[in-house]
Design a protein around this motif. Sequence first.
Motif, PDB file in Angstrom:
ATOM      1  N   THR A 106      14.630  -6.443   5.575  1.00  0.00           N
ATOM      2  CA  THR A 106      13.428  -7.228   5.248  1.00  0.00           C
ATOM      3  C   THR A 106      13.589  -8.726   5.470  1.00  0.00           C
ATOM      4  O   THR A 106      12.600  -9.445   5.519  1.00  0.00           O
TER       5      THR A 106
ATOM      6  N   ASN B  55       6.158  -9.525   2.762  1.00  0.00           N
ATOM      7  CA  ASN B  55       5.201  -8.813   3.615  1.00  0.00           C
ATOM      8  C   ASN B  55       5.908  -7.764   4.468  1.00  0.00           C
ATOM      9  O   ASN B  55       5.416  -6.641   4.621  1.00  0.00           O
ATOM     10  N   LYS B  56       7.062  -8.134   5.006  1.00  0.00           N
ATOM     11  CA  LYS B  56       7.844  -7.198   5.816  1.00  0.00           C
ATOM     12  C   LYS B  56       8.322  -6.027   4.968  1.00  0.00           C
ATOM     13  O   LYS B  56       8.347  -4.876   5.421  1.00  0.00           O
TER      14      LYS B  56
ATOM     15  N   GLN C  49       5.345  -3.655   4.287  1.00  0.00           N
ATOM     16  CA  GLN C  49       4.990  -2.921   5.488  1.00  0.00           C
ATOM     17  C   GLN C  49       6.008  -1.838   5.789  1.00  0.00           C
ATOM     18  O   GLN C  49       5.660  -0.709   6.164  1.00  0.00           O
TER      19      GLN C  49
ATOM     20  N   THR D  76       5.468   1.035   3.331  1.00  0.00           N
ATOM     21  CA  THR D  76       4.236   1.746   3.677  1.00  0.00           C
ATOM     22  C   THR D  76       4.459   2.668   4.869  1.00  0.00           C
ATOM     23  O   THR D  76       4.044   3.843   4.861  1.00  0.00           O
ATOM     24  N   ASP D  77       5.122   2.148   5.891  1.00  0.00           N
ATOM     25  CA  ASP D  77       5.332   2.921   7.115  1.00  0.00           C
ATOM     26  C   ASP D  77       6.238   4.132   6.873  1.00  0.00           C
ATOM     27  O   ASP D  77       5.962   5.227   7.363  1.00  0.00           O
TER      28      ASP D  77
ATOM     29  N   ALA E  75      -0.536  -6.157  -3.158  1.00  0.00           N
ATOM     30  CA  ALA E  75      -0.138  -5.418  -1.954  1.00  0.00           C
ATOM     31  C   ALA E  75       0.760  -4.242  -2.310  1.00  0.00           C
ATOM     32  O   ALA E  75       0.609  -3.143  -1.761  1.00  0.00           O
TER      33      ALA E  75
ATOM     34  N   ALA F 281       0.035  -0.150  -1.895  1.00  0.00           N
ATOM     35  CA  ALA F 281       0.945   0.699  -1.131  1.00  0.00           C
ATOM     36  C   ALA F 281       1.465   1.869  -1.959  1.00  0.00           C
ATOM     37  O   ALA F 281       1.649   2.979  -1.441  1.00  0.00           O
TER      38      ALA F 281
END
Length: 330
Positions: free
Chosen positions: A206, A211-212, A215, A218-219, A243, A247
Amino acid sequence: MKKLMYAAIMAAVALPPAGALAADYNFALVPKAMNNPFFDLARDGCYKAQEELEGVTCNYIGPGEHTELEQIQIVQDLISQGVDGIAVSPSNAPAMGKALKAAVEAGIPVMTWDADLLEEDKGIRATFVGTKNYDIGVNLAKIAMARHPDGGKVCLQTGGAAAANHNERLKGIRDTLSGKDTGTPPGEPLSGENGWTEVAGCPLITDDDGNKAIQGMTDILAKEADLTAFISTGAFTQWFDNAYRQAAEPYKDKMESGELSIIVADTLPMQMAQLKDGLSNGQVGQRPFEMGYRAMFVLKDLAEGKSVEDPIYTGLDVCTPDNADSCLAQ
């Protein structure tokens, strides 16, 4: 042995005796990034110590964002300015080791906090103040094992690839889940030991970017429908409360049933709220306020020629939904 190495280096640069030192001290507390709520607490501890220690100034300075080269440059600038002591949380342990040699050669006491130098460079600094990082990984893994005694598929998420503290946490997770020594930090990926297998694409790096981190989580949750555990070695996963909640919310039922676990390091206020709301299954918290607070006292002792303990561990708080109201140290 490490204390003797550091003492020998300081003697070689002719550190003046305590009585010859100035009464006022300008000490630098250098975080990995200044846009990080974890380090905000260390800053607050540093300022609290400044209030209590006569003649001590806490100079809290670091990169605006997690940038290894900028942190090195800041430390080099502090050395050039001739500050009276430097406490740094290294983003890149090997590079910071090289930079801190110049501080010691200039007669500036140095210490690490939160993250340490590599083993071969620890003689450069006087001490480390913070968490026994390996134990963070151990306790994160214990929560996962308690919830999933038969193992399963796991994805690990970490900070900077060269950050010694996160690599030690990864090794603590891998050693504990596998029941064996997985090698030098960060340890070898798991491939079925004790029933645990790391999925492809993990660990997720990260760079301490919230934010990374979101994401990445989530992915991987979308990609690995049968993932058993998602374990993060840092609070970056949960910094951005809205956020993170968005998620994690789709997986709340799986988390409650025991099908999936999300377990994250640190116990910042928003993280504890997420735990209590069923959006986390465990938190293993550090004590950053105490790190920043104690760093100023340590640097003052060093500047006055006193010896200090090495390392100085600040403890952990292990929190689950069952003890969320009482797990934090007062």
